[in-house]
Design a protein around this motif. Structure first.
Motif, PDB file in Angstrom:
ATOM      1  N   ARG A   1      -3.238  16.719  11.177  1.00 14.95           N
ATOM      2  CA  ARG A   1      -2.005  17.449  10.851  1.00 14.95           C
ATOM      3  C   ARG A   1      -0.865  16.502  10.462  1.00 14.95           C
ATOM      4  O   ARG A   1       0.224  16.950  10.124  1.00 14.95           O
ATOM      5  CB  ARG A   1      -1.588  18.296  12.051  1.00 14.95           C
ATOM      6  CG  ARG A   1      -2.570  19.390  12.418  1.00 14.95           C
ATOM      7  CD  ARG A   1      -2.061  20.272  13.554  1.00 14.95           C
ATOM      8  NE  ARG A   1      -1.900  19.520  14.794  1.00 14.95           N
ATOM      9  CZ  ARG A   1      -0.728  19.154  15.305  1.00 14.95           C
ATOM     10  NH1 ARG A   1       0.409  19.459  14.675  1.00 14.95           N
ATOM     11  NH2 ARG A   1      -0.659  18.490  16.440  1.00 14.95           N
ATOM     12  N   TYR A   2      -1.117  15.214  10.577  1.00  7.31           N
ATOM     13  CA  TYR A   2      -0.078  14.221  10.287  1.00  7.31           C
ATOM     14  C   TYR A   2      -0.252  13.674   8.869  1.00  7.31           C
ATOM     15  O   TYR A   2      -1.373  13.422   8.423  1.00  7.31           O
ATOM     16  CB  TYR A   2      -0.168  13.038  11.258  1.00  7.31           C
ATOM     17  CG  TYR A   2       0.096  13.349  12.710  1.00  7.31           C
ATOM     18  CD1 TYR A   2      -0.200  12.401  13.678  1.00  7.31           C
ATOM     19  CD2 TYR A   2       0.652  14.551  13.127  1.00  7.31           C
ATOM     20  CE1 TYR A   2       0.057  12.635  15.010  1.00  7.31           C
ATOM     21  CE2 TYR A   2       0.902  14.799  14.460  1.00  7.31           C
ATOM     22  CZ  TYR A   2       0.598  13.836  15.405  1.00  7.31           C
ATOM     23  OH  TYR A   2       0.848  14.061  16.736  1.00  7.31           O
ATOM     24  N   SER A   3       0.857  13.460   8.201  1.00  8.29           N
ATOM     25  CA  SER A   3       0.804  12.790   6.906  1.00  8.29           C
ATOM     26  C   SER A   3       2.049  11.927   6.746  1.00  8.29           C
ATOM     27  O   SER A   3       3.093  12.202   7.350  1.00  8.29           O
ATOM     28  CB  SER A   3       0.687  13.807   5.758  1.00  8.29           C
ATOM     29  OG  SER A   3       1.822  14.646   5.722  1.00  8.29           O
ATOM     30  N   TRP A   4       1.894  10.884   5.946  1.00  2.80           N
ATOM     31  CA  TRP A   4       2.991   9.939   5.751  1.00  2.80           C
ATOM     32  C   TRP A   4       3.192   9.724   4.262  1.00  2.80           C
ATOM     33  O   TRP A   4       2.229   9.587   3.497  1.00  2.80           O
ATOM     34  CB  TRP A   4       2.683   8.607   6.429  1.00  2.80           C
ATOM     35  CG  TRP A   4       2.700   8.700   7.914  1.00  2.80           C
ATOM     36  CD1 TRP A   4       3.768   8.478   8.736  1.00  2.80           C
ATOM     37  CD2 TRP A   4       1.601   9.037   8.775  1.00  2.80           C
ATOM     38  NE1 TRP A   4       3.396   8.665  10.041  1.00  2.80           N
ATOM     39  CE2 TRP A   4       2.083   9.002  10.090  1.00  2.80           C
ATOM     40  CE3 TRP A   4       0.272   9.378   8.551  1.00  2.80           C
ATOM     41  CZ2 TRP A   4       1.278   9.289  11.194  1.00  2.80           C
ATOM     42  CZ3 TRP A   4      -0.530   9.655   9.635  1.00  2.80           C
ATOM     43  CH2 TRP A   4      -0.025   9.619  10.948  1.00  2.80           C
ATOM     44  N   ASN A   5       4.447   9.658   3.865  1.00  4.05           N
ATOM     45  CA  ASN A   5       4.826   9.456   2.475  1.00  4.05           C
ATOM     46  C   ASN A   5       5.646   8.178   2.381  1.00  4.05           C
ATOM     47  O   ASN A   5       6.776   8.123   2.861  1.00  4.05           O
ATOM     48  CB  ASN A   5       5.639  10.659   1.977  1.00  4.05           C
ATOM     49  CG  ASN A   5       5.964  10.561   0.508  1.00  4.05           C
ATOM     50  OD1 ASN A   5       6.156   9.465  -0.025  1.00  4.05           O
ATOM     51  ND2 ASN A   5       6.016  11.695  -0.167  1.00  4.05           N
ATOM     52  N   PHE A   6       5.058   7.148   1.774  1.00  2.00           N
ATOM     53  CA  PHE A   6       5.716   5.858   1.648  1.00  2.00           C
ATOM     54  C   PHE A   6       6.206   5.720   0.210  1.00  2.00           C
ATOM     55  O   PHE A   6       5.408   5.783  -0.728  1.00  2.00           O
ATOM     56  CB  PHE A   6       4.736   4.736   1.994  1.00  2.00           C
ATOM     57  CG  PHE A   6       5.261   3.339   1.811  1.00  2.00           C
ATOM     58  CD1 PHE A   6       4.399   2.302   1.507  1.00  2.00           C
ATOM     59  CD2 PHE A   6       6.610   3.057   1.947  1.00  2.00           C
ATOM     60  CE1 PHE A   6       4.863   1.009   1.352  1.00  2.00           C
ATOM     61  CE2 PHE A   6       7.093   1.773   1.788  1.00  2.00           C
ATOM     62  CZ  PHE A   6       6.209   0.745   1.490  1.00  2.00           C
TER      63      PHE A   6
ATOM     64  N   ASP B   1       0.839  -1.188   0.000  1.00  4.70           N
ATOM     65  CA  ASP B   1       0.000   0.000   0.000  1.00  4.70           C
ATOM     66  C   ASP B   1       0.875   1.238   0.000  1.00  4.70           C
ATOM     67  O   ASP B   1       1.322   1.683   1.057  1.00  4.70           O
ATOM     68  CB  ASP B   1      -0.920  -0.009   1.224  1.00  4.70           C
ATOM     69  CG  ASP B   1      -1.867   1.177   1.233  1.00  4.70           C
ATOM     70  OD1 ASP B   1      -2.637   1.292   2.202  1.00  4.70           O
ATOM     71  OD2 ASP B   1      -1.824   1.996   0.282  1.00  4.70           O
ATOM     72  N   GLU B   2       1.107   1.797  -1.163  1.00  4.06           N
ATOM     73  CA  GLU B   2       1.977   2.962  -1.265  1.00  4.06           C
ATOM     74  C   GLU B   2       1.224   4.277  -1.270  1.00  4.06           C
ATOM     75  O   GLU B   2       1.805   5.330  -1.507  1.00  4.06           O
ATOM     76  CB  GLU B   2       2.850   2.859  -2.526  1.00  4.06           C
ATOM     77  CG  GLU B   2       3.906   1.768  -2.442  1.00  4.06           C
ATOM     78  CD  GLU B   2       4.931   1.880  -3.550  1.00  4.06           C
ATOM     79  OE1 GLU B   2       4.944   1.007  -4.428  1.00  4.06           O
ATOM     80  OE2 GLU B   2       5.717   2.852  -3.538  1.00  4.06           O
TER      81      GLU B   2
END
Lengths: 114, 114
Positions: free
Chosen positions: B63-68, B55-56
């Motif tokens: 306010r949080y974000s993640w970049n995989f 799952d990319e």
């Protein structure tokens, strides 16, 4: 609230003594883990258990013994404590395999070996 | 062997600034899981996110974000409009397909100044 407790919260002991740290969950999660946290190393896995009577070694198992006769308890024993085992110990629980499950941590036990 | 690197030992920002915490991982597994945890000054460990290797999609939660990005083996964490309460140590972690062999990075200490 996952209902995971650790006891004692603080422990001071002497080199060579046997120490047991207890982890108890009020749920019936299958997986239980023991980690130690040292400055500069983050968390390191000591032992884990997939179910009662099933345990396996993690990254740093030497000097530690675990057992899991009941699903809800996962004691960690230092058979002969050494100063290098001074650390904060965290227990964690997880309902099942990783696909959808979250790992919840206990509050930690701060162990000092003199 | 699995490994997690968090190159930023400490970061200081002023409140309301955006900040990105880097996480680079190594694994030979094709199926694995990545995690972020927060450890505030009180010491408890708080789960933030889990992402599996298939799952990319980027994720945003408030306010949080993640970049995989599998191409660069990175799983970076961004806090937008940081607040003082975001001050904590943040750990990135990696587990195998069975969710048993957890490896944590050394952590990044974030200080958000008023």
């Amino acid at each position: 609230d996952a209902g995971i407790t650790q006891s004692p919260r603080y422990k001071i002991t002497e080199t060579g003594r046997q120490v047991t740290l207890m982890c108890h969950q009020t749920w019936s999660h299958s997986y239980m883990f023991w980690y130690r946290q040292d400055l500069g190393h983050g968390l390191r896995l000591i032992y884990y258990s997939a179910a009662a009577d099933i345990t396996d070694k993690g990254e740093v198992p030497d000097g530690y013994v675990v057992s899991r006769s009941k699903t809800e308890n996962f004691p960690l024993t230092l058979e002969s404590a050494t100063r290098s085992q001074t650390s904060v110990y965290f227990c964690a629980i997880q309902e099942g395999r990783a696909s959808t499950d979250t790992q919840y941590f206990g509050p930690g036990t701060r162990l000092t070996v003199l | 062997a699995q490994k997690v690197t968090q190159a930023q030992t400490e970061i200081s920002v002023v409140e309301k600034e955006d900040v990105t915490l880097d996480c680079v991982y190594e694994t030979r597994d094709t199926t694995y899981y990545l995690f972020w945890y927060k450890q505030p000054p009180s010491g408890e460990l708080v789960f933030l996110i889990r992402r599996n290797s298939f799952d990319e999609q980027n994720e945003i939660s408030g306010r949080y974000s993640w970049n995989f990005q599998k191409s660069t083996s990175s799983f970076n964490f961004t806090i937008t409009a940081s607040q003082v309460v975001d001050s904590a140590v943040y750990f990135c972690a990696l587990s195998d397909n069975y969710g048993q062999n957890f490896v944590f990075g050394p952590g990044t200490r974030l200080s958000v100044l008023p």
